[in-house]
Design a protein around this motif. Structure first.
Motif, PDB file in Angstrom:
ATOM      1  N   ASN A  21      45.925  51.462 -31.403  1.00 18.32           N
ATOM      2  CA  ASN A  21      46.183  52.470 -32.415  1.00 18.32           C
ATOM      3  C   ASN A  21      45.107  53.548 -32.318  1.00 18.32           C
ATOM      4  O   ASN A  21      43.940  53.239 -32.099  1.00 18.32           O
ATOM      5  N   ILE A  22      45.487  54.808 -32.512  1.00 20.54           N
ATOM      6  CA  ILE A  22      44.531  55.912 -32.359  1.00 20.54           C
ATOM      7  C   ILE A  22      43.371  55.801 -33.348  1.00 20.54           C
ATOM      8  O   ILE A  22      42.232  56.125 -33.021  1.00 20.54           O
ATOM      9  N   LYS A  23      43.633  55.303 -34.545  1.00 18.71           N
ATOM     10  CA  LYS A  23      42.563  55.136 -35.525  1.00 18.71           C
ATOM     11  C   LYS A  23      41.581  54.061 -35.064  1.00 18.71           C
ATOM     12  O   LYS A  23      40.364  54.224 -35.170  1.00 18.71           O
ATOM     13  N   THR A  24      42.098  52.957 -34.547  1.00 15.73           N
ATOM     14  CA  THR A  24      41.252  51.887 -34.021  1.00 15.73           C
ATOM     15  C   THR A  24      40.410  52.402 -32.862  1.00 15.73           C
ATOM     16  O   THR A  24      39.215  52.115 -32.764  1.00 15.73           O
ATOM     17  N   LEU A  25      41.050  53.177 -31.987  1.00 15.51           N
ATOM     18  CA  LEU A  25      40.344  53.754 -30.846  1.00 15.51           C
ATOM     19  C   LEU A  25      39.220  54.674 -31.321  1.00 15.51           C
ATOM     20  O   LEU A  25      38.100  54.608 -30.821  1.00 15.51           O
ATOM     21  N   GLY A  26      39.514  55.522 -32.300  1.00 10.28           N
ATOM     22  CA  GLY A  26      38.492  56.413 -32.851  1.00 10.28           C
ATOM     23  C   GLY A  26      37.316  55.651 -33.429  1.00 10.28           C
ATOM     24  O   GLY A  26      36.157  56.022 -33.209  1.00 10.28           O
ATOM     25  N   ASN A  27      37.600  54.587 -34.150  1.00 10.52           N
ATOM     26  CA  ASN A  27      36.528  53.753 -34.705  1.00 10.52           C
ATOM     27  C   ASN A  27      35.706  53.102 -33.603  1.00 10.52           C
ATOM     28  O   ASN A  27      34.492  52.958 -33.721  1.00 10.52           O
ATOM     29  N   ARG A  28      36.361  52.714 -32.543  1.00  7.85           N
ATOM     30  CA  ARG A  28      35.707  52.038 -31.432  1.00  7.85           C
ATOM     31  C   ARG A  28      34.682  52.948 -30.748  1.00  7.85           C
ATOM     32  O   ARG A  28      33.641  52.481 -30.299  1.00  7.85           O
ATOM     33  N   ILE A  29      35.002  54.239 -30.654  1.00  8.77           N
ATOM     34  CA  ILE A  29      34.122  55.157 -29.921  1.00  8.77           C
ATOM     35  C   ILE A  29      33.472  56.202 -30.832  1.00  8.77           C
ATOM     36  O   ILE A  29      32.892  57.176 -30.354  1.00  8.77           O
ATOM     37  N   TYR A  30      33.590  55.986 -32.140  1.00  9.72           N
ATOM     38  CA  TYR A  30      32.929  56.836 -33.127  1.00  9.72           C
ATOM     39  C   TYR A  30      33.358  58.302 -33.029  1.00  9.72           C
ATOM     40  O   TYR A  30      32.537  59.213 -33.125  1.00  9.72           O
ATOM     41  N   LEU A  31      34.659  58.525 -32.848  1.00 13.63           N
ATOM     42  CA  LEU A  31      35.218  59.877 -32.834  1.00 13.63           C
ATOM     43  C   LEU A  31      36.251  59.992 -33.941  1.00 13.63           C
ATOM     44  O   LEU A  31      37.071  59.088 -34.126  1.00 13.63           O
ATOM     45  N   ASN A  32      36.247  61.108 -34.647  1.00  8.58           N
ATOM     46  CA  ASN A  32      37.241  61.312 -35.700  1.00  8.58           C
ATOM     47  C   ASN A  32      38.546  61.833 -35.086  1.00  8.58           C
ATOM     48  O   ASN A  32      38.586  62.238 -33.923  1.00  8.58           O
ATOM     49  N   SER A  33      39.598  61.809 -35.867  1.00  8.39           N
ATOM     50  CA  SER A  33      40.918  62.181 -35.351  1.00  8.39           C
ATOM     51  C   SER A  33      40.971  63.642 -34.922  1.00  8.39           C
ATOM     52  O   SER A  33      41.696  63.992 -33.998  1.00  8.39           O
ATOM     53  N   GLY A  34      40.163  64.500 -35.554  1.00 11.72           N
ATOM     54  CA  GLY A  34      40.137  65.909 -35.167  1.00 11.72           C
ATOM     55  C   GLY A  34      39.615  66.120 -33.756  1.00 11.72           C
ATOM     56  O   GLY A  34      40.005  67.067 -33.073  1.00 11.72           O
ATOM     57  N   THR A  35      38.743  65.251 -33.324  1.00 10.07           N
ATOM     58  CA  THR A  35      38.212  65.301 -31.957  1.00 10.07           C
ATOM     59  C   THR A  35      39.107  64.517 -31.006  1.00 10.07           C
ATOM     60  O   THR A  35      39.379  64.948 -29.884  1.00 10.07           O
ATOM     61  N   LEU A  36      39.571  63.370 -31.464  1.00  9.05           N
ATOM     62  CA  LEU A  36      40.316  62.462 -30.599  1.00  9.05           C
ATOM     63  C   LEU A  36      41.733  62.953 -30.285  1.00  9.05           C
ATOM     64  O   LEU A  36      42.197  62.806 -29.149  1.00  9.05           O
ATOM     65  N   THR A  37      42.414  63.560 -31.231  1.00  9.00           N
ATOM     66  CA  THR A  37      43.798  63.984 -31.022  1.00  9.00           C
ATOM     67  C   THR A  37      43.939  64.966 -29.851  1.00  9.00           C
ATOM     68  O   THR A  37      44.759  64.735 -28.951  1.00  9.00           O
TER      69      THR A  37
END
Length: 143
Positions: A54-70
């Motif tokens: 899940n994109i949220k799980t991935l963001g938490n894993r690498i300490y990136l917020n959705s605005g950066t990760l998307t």
């Protein structure tokens, strides 16, 4: 040990800043041949082969917020390295997985880590200790 605060080189923030900037610069040099940024690199390295995350799980894993990760995921998708899969139960829920090409590139990325470690001239027990200390620091302060 009492730290002197009148010397910039004893300031934790400065030491982290310089070390982070310089280490990332070394990675970036090697990642150019793969047409990857450092954030693309950590994203690809954090997805296991055959994993759907899940994109949220991935963001938490690498300490990136959705605005950066998307936008990052969008670029990796356009390069054919990841694929986006909408959750059938909730279309707002985006899942990510490596493509075959992404898994192949991921294998080569381990060589990048090896090269950077060699360039840092900081090996063996010292490197293991540093990694352990930084890992503990992150877990104690940011998780």
């Amino acid at each position: 040990m009492a730290l002197k605060h009148d010397d910039l080189k004893s300031e934790l923030c400065f030491l982290f800043y310089v070390a982070s900037k310089e280490v990332i610069k070394k990675y970036a040099t090697h990642l150019k041949s793969y047409d990857l940024t450092y954030t693309s690199y950590i994203t690809l390295k954090s997805i296991q082969p055959n994993e759907i995350v899940n994109i949220k799980t991935l963001g938490n894993r690498i300490y990136l917020n959705s605005g950066t990760l998307t936008p990052l995921i969008k670029k990796l998708d356009q390069k054919g390295l990841v694929q986006k899969v909408r959750n059938e139960d909730d279309e707002r829920n985006l899942n990510i997985s490596l493509t075959d090409k992404g898994a192949e590139v991921q294998e080569y990325l381990y060589k990048v880590t090896d090269e950077v470690y060699k360039e840092l001239k900081f090996e063996g027990d010292d490197m293991e200790q540093l990694v352990s200390i930084l890992d503990r620091f992150i877990k104690n302060n940011f998780e």
